[in-house]
Design an enzyme around this catalytic site. Structure first.
Site, PDB file in Angstrom:
ATOM      1  N   LYS A 169       0.844  -1.181   0.000  1.00 15.18           N
ATOM      2  CA  LYS A 169       0.000   0.000   0.000  1.00 15.18           C
ATOM      3  C   LYS A 169       0.888   1.243   0.000  1.00 15.18           C
ATOM      4  O   LYS A 169       2.068   1.126   0.379  1.00 15.18           O
ATOM      5  CB  LYS A 169      -0.938  -0.009   1.209  1.00 15.18           C
ATOM      6  CG  LYS A 169      -0.245   0.008   2.552  1.00 15.18           C
ATOM      7  CD  LYS A 169      -1.206   0.290   3.670  1.00 15.18           C
ATOM      8  CE  LYS A 169      -1.672   1.740   3.612  1.00 15.18           C
ATOM      9  NZ  LYS A 169      -2.134   2.239   4.921  1.00 15.18           N
ATOM     10  N   ASP A 198      -1.696  -6.058   3.114  1.00 13.90           N
ATOM     11  CA  ASP A 198      -2.097  -5.178   4.213  1.00 13.90           C
ATOM     12  C   ASP A 198      -1.596  -5.845   5.480  1.00 13.90           C
ATOM     13  O   ASP A 198      -2.124  -6.874   5.900  1.00 13.90           O
ATOM     14  CB  ASP A 198      -3.620  -5.011   4.262  1.00 13.90           C
ATOM     15  CG  ASP A 198      -4.076  -4.072   5.375  1.00 13.90           C
ATOM     16  OD1 ASP A 198      -3.256  -3.735   6.255  1.00 13.90           O
ATOM     17  OD2 ASP A 198      -5.260  -3.675   5.384  1.00 13.90           O
ATOM     18  N   HIS A 199      -0.561  -5.267   6.093  1.00 14.46           N
ATOM     19  CA  HIS A 199       0.097  -5.972   7.196  1.00 14.46           C
ATOM     20  C   HIS A 199      -0.830  -6.190   8.385  1.00 14.46           C
ATOM     21  O   HIS A 199      -0.582  -7.070   9.206  1.00 14.46           O
ATOM     22  CB  HIS A 199       1.363  -5.223   7.626  1.00 14.46           C
ATOM     23  CG  HIS A 199       1.104  -3.955   8.372  1.00 14.46           C
ATOM     24  ND1 HIS A 199       0.885  -2.751   7.758  1.00 14.46           N
ATOM     25  CD2 HIS A 199       1.039  -3.712   9.704  1.00 14.46           C
ATOM     26  CE1 HIS A 199       0.692  -1.820   8.653  1.00 14.46           C
ATOM     27  NE2 HIS A 199       0.783  -2.370   9.850  1.00 14.46           N
ATOM     28  N   LYS A 203      -1.741  -9.956  11.589  1.00 11.45           N
ATOM     29  CA  LYS A 203      -1.721  -9.991  13.049  1.00 11.45           C
ATOM     30  C   LYS A 203      -2.553 -11.164  13.556  1.00 11.45           C
ATOM     31  O   LYS A 203      -3.598 -11.504  13.006  1.00 11.45           O
ATOM     32  CB  LYS A 203      -2.229  -8.667  13.615  1.00 11.45           C
ATOM     33  CG  LYS A 203      -1.316  -7.497  13.257  1.00 11.45           C
ATOM     34  CD  LYS A 203      -1.815  -6.197  13.849  1.00 11.45           C
ATOM     35  CE  LYS A 203      -0.923  -5.030  13.418  1.00 11.45           C
ATOM     36  NZ  LYS A 203       0.439  -5.135  13.950  1.00 11.45           N
ATOM     37  N   GLU A 237      -2.851   5.549  17.390  1.00 10.43           N
ATOM     38  CA  GLU A 237      -1.400   5.645  17.430  1.00 10.43           C
ATOM     39  C   GLU A 237      -0.983   6.789  18.351  1.00 10.43           C
ATOM     40  O   GLU A 237      -1.611   7.851  18.339  1.00 10.43           O
ATOM     41  CB  GLU A 237      -0.839   5.890  16.029  1.00 10.43           C
ATOM     42  CG  GLU A 237      -1.160   4.817  15.015  1.00 10.43           C
ATOM     43  CD  GLU A 237      -0.617   5.160  13.648  1.00 10.43           C
ATOM     44  OE1 GLU A 237       0.493   4.693  13.309  1.00 10.43           O
ATOM     45  OE2 GLU A 237      -1.277   5.911  12.918  1.00 10.43           O
ATOM     46  N   ASP A 256      -4.968   6.655   4.370  1.00  6.61           N
ATOM     47  CA  ASP A 256      -3.901   5.843   4.940  1.00  6.61           C
ATOM     48  C   ASP A 256      -4.431   4.686   5.775  1.00  6.61           C
ATOM     49  O   ASP A 256      -3.831   3.609   5.781  1.00  6.61           O
ATOM     50  CB  ASP A 256      -2.995   6.739   5.805  1.00  6.61           C
ATOM     51  CG  ASP A 256      -1.760   6.011   6.298  1.00  6.61           C
ATOM     52  OD1 ASP A 256      -1.118   5.318   5.484  1.00  6.61           O
ATOM     53  OD2 ASP A 256      -1.437   6.134   7.494  1.00  6.61           O
ATOM     54  N   HIS A 261      -6.851  -0.512   6.291  1.00  7.11           N
ATOM     55  CA  HIS A 261      -6.854  -1.312   7.515  1.00  7.11           C
ATOM     56  C   HIS A 261      -8.243  -1.475   8.122  1.00  7.11           C
ATOM     57  O   HIS A 261      -8.689  -2.591   8.414  1.00  7.11           O
ATOM     58  CB  HIS A 261      -5.936  -0.677   8.560  1.00  7.11           C
ATOM     59  CG  HIS A 261      -4.511  -0.572   8.134  1.00  7.11           C
ATOM     60  ND1 HIS A 261      -3.923  -1.454   7.265  1.00  7.11           N
ATOM     61  CD2 HIS A 261      -3.540   0.321   8.462  1.00  7.11           C
ATOM     62  CE1 HIS A 261      -2.657  -1.120   7.076  1.00  7.11           C
ATOM     63  NE2 HIS A 261      -2.401  -0.048   7.787  1.00  7.11           N
TER      64      HIS A 261
END
Length: 517
Positions: A169, A198-199, A203, A237, A256, A261
């Site tokens: 991305k 998409d990291h 998870k 964050e 973003d 996400h």
């Protein structure tokens, strides 16, 4: 990663097999992503014996390095001052690292890369299999794809030798650019060869959501509009824009985080049970969810959207600057660093259940979680506590910093006239199994090597997500929603609270933040 010891105390990924022979090429192999995420993840896979012996990693970029200079660069980035058994492990891993200087616009450079890879087929036994990782800006993706095709470096999908390409991305910046990028990729690759990463989907808790929902029969009867009051998805964050000013000024929180996400997380919560658990069946159900999301009313955006930009404040007792004071940020910037969005899913399962999404920088704590709030009990349960209405049950899926699941329910405090009080059952991956979960990039890189696209986005999924967000972005060009300043270290602008208060609800702090008070 600790300098001592190659085997972090965490979960080994039990895949049932190690990938077959392959050569991996990282375009942008000297960049920040490669040094901070990709190569460390590959080194950990090596330490876990999850890379084949017939493996080669070739970094390529504009800088000029020899193989040994590139290995030294990565060693410094990955393990710092390597000691003890890690030194031996790194040295074994480094034997698989190579570098080729390349100007992505020069066809001759790709022929040189092709020759090097063919040499590694003979030297390392990589078998002609290629995994290309595009850790580069979207503007050069088409160029690289065309150059690979001209050089004859892309195998046909039905060939004994395979080719796959991982695309980072941002995958476009709106619906039109995403469609154009998909079209460019699919000129030279088959869809089955493209892995849009998409990291967040790497998870452990995100992956476990499918197991949690569909392997436990107690949840399916209540996973619907009759029992669920609303859903909150938070990705918060503590950090500011940092060194990403150039990118972030052009992106903002909606592009973003929301488009990628948070919408990915929403689809996993809301999807129907797939017919089978192969990649396409799961991704089909996710796309159905995206197509079922009601368009946001752009003429009344303030009823569904709240935006903010962080100002000066305190994080962990330290004063931090506001967004406009950060290096590289325009003094009059209107880029949002916080976004909260209410969405409705118009299908039988979720009709009239709001999904609230929020994300922001410089918030009160680093925390990502999915919260499902169930309906409130309709009346007091005990005459002795008739004025003590039970609180609604809450299910929290903790994604970070500590992965786990918790369930809040009501219990009576012991005593002759004890009140009702909420209590929580907690499940922690670390406490339950005594080991930490693999990093997201480890999982996703291994899946790409194994040819498992389940956790990667398909073209229609990316475009469906952009179809939701793009009308909002276009409407914001006319400044339909104010961007409110919020102090760093808070939970965002007041307008985000108003968004839920209109519905008679409120944001609930992530559990780790509430416990820290």
């Amino acid at each position: 990663m600790s300098a001592r010891g190659c085997h972090p105390h965490r979960a080994r990924m039990e895949t049932g097999r190690v990938p077959g022979p392959l050569a991996m090429v990282i375009f942008g192999g000297t960049g920040d992503l490669s040094r901070r995420k990709l190569v460390p993840a590959l080194f950990r896979l090596h330490c876990e014996s999850l890379l084949p012996e017939e493996f080669a990693l070739v970094g390529t970029a504009m800088e000029k390095y020899s193989d040994d200079e590139y290995r030294a660069l990565l060693r410094e980035a990955v393990v710092g001052e390597v000691e003890g058994d890690s030194l031996e492990s790194w040295d074994r891993f480094a034997e698989h690292l190579f570098y080729v200087h390349a100007d992505f616009g020069d066809p001759a450079e790709f022929l040189k890369l092709k020759d090097r890879l063919q040499g590694l087929d003979a030297e390392k036994g990589t078998g002609g299999n290629r995994l290309y990782y595009l850790a580069v800006p979207p503007s050069v993706i088409d160029t690289i794809g065309q150059q690979l095709a001209r050089a004859g470096m892309i195998a046909e999908p039905d060939s004994p030798e395979w080719t796959r390409v991982v695309v980072e991305k941002p995958f476009g910046r709106d619906l039109e650019s995403a469609r154009r990028l998909n079209a460019d990729l699919l000129k030279v690759f088959a869809e089955s060869q493209v892995y849009r990463i998409d990291h967040y989907l790497g998870k452990e808790t995100v992956q476990n959501l499918l197991v949690f929902r569909f392997a436990n029969v107690i949840w399916e009867p209540v996973w619907n509009r009759r029992y669920v009051n609303h859903v909150q998805i938070t990705v918060a964050e503590e950090v500011g824009v940092g060194t990403r000013a150039g990118y972030y000024e052009q992106a903002g929180a909606l592009r973003d985080m929301i488009q990628s996400h948070l919408l990915q997380l929403l689809t996993l919560v809301a999807m129907e049970p797939p017919a089978s658990y192969d990649a396409d069946s799961i991704r089909n159900e996710k796309v159905k969810v995206l197509h079922s999301i009601r368009p946001v009313p752009v003429e009344r955006l303030d009823e569904a959207l709240a935006l903010g930009q962080y100002g000066e404040g305190e994080i962990d007792g330290q004063t931090v600057p506001g967004y406009r004071e950060e290096q590289g940020i325009a003094p009059e910037s209107r880029t949002e660093t916080f976004a909260a969005l209410r969405l409705w899913i118009d299908n039988w399962r979720w009709a009239d259940v709001p999904f609230y999404l929020r994300t922001g920088k410089r918030l009160a704590s680093k925390s990502s979680e999915i919260l499902i709030q169930f309906q409130q009990a309709p009346h007091p349960i005990l005459d002795a506590v008739e004025h003590d209405l039970p609180s609604p049950n809450l299910l929290r899926l903790h994604i970070q910093p500590e992965e786990g699941i918790s369930l809040r329910f009501e219990a009576k405090v012991p005593g002759l006239a004890g009140p009702i009080h909420p209590v929580t059952m907690d499940f922690s991956y670390l406490n339950a199994f005594g080991i930490r979960s693999p990093a997201a990039y480890e999982r996703l890189l291994l899946d790409a090597m194994l040819g498992d696209p389940t956790l990667f986005a398909r073209a229609d999924e990316v475009e469906a997500a952009w179809a939701i967000v793009t009308p909002i972005l276009e409407a914001l060009q006319n400044d339909h929603v104010p961007i409110e300043t919020y102090p760093a270290g808070s939970w965002g602008p007041a307008s985000a609270e108003t968004l839920l208060e209109r519905d008679g609800r409120r944001w609930l702090e992530p559990q780790n933040a509430a416990e820290a008070k």
